[in-house]
Design an enzyme around this catalytic site. Sequence first.
Site, mmCIF file in Angstrom:
data_model
loop_
_atom_site.group_PDB
_atom_site.id
_atom_site.type_symbol
_atom_site.label_atom_id
_atom_site.label_comp_id
_atom_site.label_asym_id
_atom_site.label_seq_id
_atom_site.Cartn_x
_atom_site.Cartn_y
_atom_site.Cartn_z
ATOM 1 N N LYS A 195 0.843 -1.188 0.000
ATOM 2 C CA LYS A 195 0.000 0.000 0.000
ATOM 3 C C LYS A 195 0.881 1.242 0.000
ATOM 4 O O LYS A 195 1.585 1.520 0.966
ATOM 5 C CB LYS A 195 -0.906 0.053 1.230
ATOM 6 C CG LYS A 195 -1.967 1.144 1.074
ATOM 7 C CD LYS A 195 -2.576 1.592 2.380
ATOM 8 C CE LYS A 195 -1.712 2.556 3.128
ATOM 9 N NZ LYS A 195 -1.499 3.840 2.448
ATOM 10 N N GLU A 269 10.424 0.851 10.187
ATOM 11 C CA GLU A 269 11.460 1.836 9.895
ATOM 12 C C GLU A 269 10.804 3.190 10.110
ATOM 13 O O GLU A 269 9.963 3.608 9.315
ATOM 14 C CB GLU A 269 11.949 1.634 8.452
ATOM 15 C CG GLU A 269 13.320 2.197 8.209
ATOM 16 C CD GLU A 269 13.265 3.627 7.786
ATOM 17 O OE1 GLU A 269 13.286 4.498 8.677
ATOM 18 O OE2 GLU A 269 13.185 3.874 6.580
ATOM 19 N N CYS A 303 13.800 10.381 6.705
ATOM 20 C CA CYS A 303 13.758 9.848 8.072
ATOM 21 C C CYS A 303 15.128 9.938 8.738
ATOM 22 O O CYS A 303 15.228 10.104 9.946
ATOM 23 C CB CYS A 303 13.255 8.415 8.061
ATOM 24 S SG CYS A 303 14.098 7.373 6.881
ATOM 25 N N GLU A 400 11.046 15.157 15.501
ATOM 26 C CA GLU A 400 11.276 15.148 14.053
ATOM 27 C C GLU A 400 10.395 16.225 13.396
ATOM 28 O O GLU A 400 9.201 16.288 13.642
ATOM 29 C CB GLU A 400 10.885 13.765 13.527
ATOM 30 C CG GLU A 400 11.128 13.578 12.056
ATOM 31 C CD GLU A 400 10.865 12.135 11.613
ATOM 32 O OE1 GLU A 400 9.797 11.597 11.949
ATOM 33 O OE2 GLU A 400 11.738 11.570 10.942
#
Length: 795
Positions: A195, A269, A303, A400
């Site tokens: 997906k 991840e 990331c 983040e």
Amino acid sequence: MRGQDLSIAKEFKEMGYGEALESDAAALEWLEKNKRKFGHFIDGKFTKPSNTFKTTNPANGKFLAEISKGNLSDIKLAVTSAVAAQKRWSSLNSHERAKYLYALARVIQKNSRLLAVLETLENGKSIRETRDIDIPLVVRHFYHHAGWAEILHEEFKDYEPVGVAGQIIPWNFPLLMLSWKIAPALAAGNSVILKPAETTSLTAIYFAKLCEMIGLPKGVVNIVTGDGETGEHLISQDKIGKIAFTGSTEVGKRIRKKTAGKGKKLTLELGGKSPFIIFDDADIDSAVEGLVDAIWLNQGEVCCAGSRLLVQESISEKVKRKIVARMKKLRVGNPLDKSVDMGAIINQSQLKKIGQMVSESEKEGAKVFQTNIKCDAKGCFYPPTLITDTEPSMEIVREEVFGPVLVFLTFRTPNEAVEIANNTQYGLAASIWTENINLALDMAPKIKAGVIWINSSNMFDAAVGFGGYRESGYGREGGKEGIFEYLKPKGHNSPKKVNRFKESRKVKTLDQTADSSIDQTRKFYIGGKQVRPDGGYSSKLIDKNGNFVTEVGLGNRKDIRDAVESANLSSSWSTTTSHNRSQVMYYLAENLSKRKAEFCAKLELFVEPKDAEIEVNLAIERLFYYAAWTDKLDGAVHQAPIRANTLAINEPLGVIGAISSESEPFLSFITILGLALSQGNRVIIIPSRANPLACLDFYQVIDTSDVPGGVVNIISGSPGELGKVLSEHLGVDAIWHFGSKKYFSEVESLSISNLKQTYVSDGESMDWSNTQSPVLKELLRRSVQVKNIWIPYGE
Ligand code: NAD
Ligand code: MN
């Protein structure tokens, strides 16, 4: 004549860039040909578009296409197709499978320009990046994994495919993340349902078309588009053997919780806040160029972005000046322009989130520097941003941003740099810049992150594992490390034929007696000392003939907390040499063998004498076995096709909380202890409920064998209750549960507190006696995490 001269002179003086637009004609033509409406790719066919939502170009807000949102019945259809396809796919021989992967690599390569443009149109990242970074890495990934498919039967003899993999990817590297997921899964003999992120589905759909084109057997790759709801349907399917997820830590934790106890393999991840460390002896100009890549590649929507800059104090002003000068040269604008460095942010909500985090930091007293950008007002553009004068507690320093925002910090000494670098819940990557190789290689193991770039940043290759420590997730993608994530040991959880020690399960205990004869109670072993149960509760241990043996302490939350604290303090076990560790373990084995008769007698109270002897003999052998492995679980040197070698080193997980098995209680206890000690972990073990005597008394052997206090802690009690406390404790890094299946779900659910790695397996069906069991080897592999240290060479 004169006028022309003047304009040339003027142009020359300004040296401005003209616009150099990449054509989007072919990509738009493809969209038109499909009437800008797409269905899912299931069982080798495209479904009729339904339940559609719009996807747009973030650089100008223009409509691109309508995408179908997958519902439960779409997912179920895909599962049925994938299950059937996987049987056929895995029965092909390695070479047959390899040919398909090779064909995919070729056909992507042939379509690379169109794919690059399509990716830029939908994601907003610059064509320079999609053309020169994303797509070439995608191609490389399929070629590399065609190779793994070819040699799979040789290199992974004891392993088999997990079956169907459900894969969910984010929008920041749409096709690259697709390749990281699909290539290894197929190479290992699995089928997939992938997906894509709702904002970036087009290149995945185009990829599906390429699968069709090369004649990939139907159902091997299924692409179901949609959003988080579609993703939830996917992860809830029982017939899916593995979930691979890349995205936010928040959703990653949610997925861990939702799949808890379901027996699926899982790799996550997730996010990061990676440090970029510059020492005063670094080549500063190179470091600043590396930094541009680290934080402004892909608009900082990476990331592993180097978003926390740590500069040694003596050079901090100089570095700041150079960064600001360099920021002013960054070109932000139309991502199809070949001379643009930074394109658009993925969408309005991400743009808003970035803006809010930056203005919040300003309110808290930070200084914000941004360059002026002139961009399409309908696009989602955000300027390169530098934030100084921060406090460690500020959100902008800890969280983040996922945008082009760099936080500036300083440090004085290498130790302080390590401390600041590790002061985060994340652990994805780090860059270290110094001309002193000793310093760099001293820092690398100290930083808690899965990827370390020395004098470099954002280097990736298909041959090198990528993935995080701590709350950046677990599992690796790429290289041999990544293939393991799509396999399981053969015969995993297949019930044992003979359960030699079934007797021990019949043993009864009487619970919860607040006993007056507390002094008779077997104590716990915490921090290298005998400790009484905090709560003062114990239970009576009854032998196989129904006679009272002793009182056994019932541990509580406080006992576990004390043990975890001791285990965390004994971190030097993880950094001592493997030779030293093996010496201690051989000593343990020797001392147990000296006291063999005594330990046999303890077990004989519960099982037949013959079985007791077999179990103690195997336990001695097991200690020798894992002592032997101590200095032999070598990492690897990956040779990426770039000017860098990568040291893939195995590092301990840290503190393991373990619930031992009820069958073969002493052998399973010793196996867990040996596994943990061998690779430098510290451990808290809850022994068998019914037969803990030999395990509790094993402290005597530990005490005489130079095992430092706190490295092994033993607490008896209810596996359900104590397992729960271990699972949620923030000081525990991994949880192994070999107790009853009924606890698996709770253990894995609670593990999300700090995203512990989990290994749950029904200990009663495990073959603890067989050293050759692939499961015991797999556990050895699971007792470490791989850190990849990139070391560039040459210019
Ligand atoms: P997200 O985690 O919500 O989305 C990632 C993928 O997961 C998408 O395909 C999404 O549809 C799917 N998803 C969302 N909710 C789900 C659920 N409940 N169950 C199953 N699948 C689900 O990320 P986002 O909303 O696109 O971005 C939010 C933040 O996540 C960003 O600001 C950034 O900080 C972070 N992020 C990190 C990465 C990374 O590579 N580590 C990538 C993208 C975003
Ligand atoms: Mn989301």
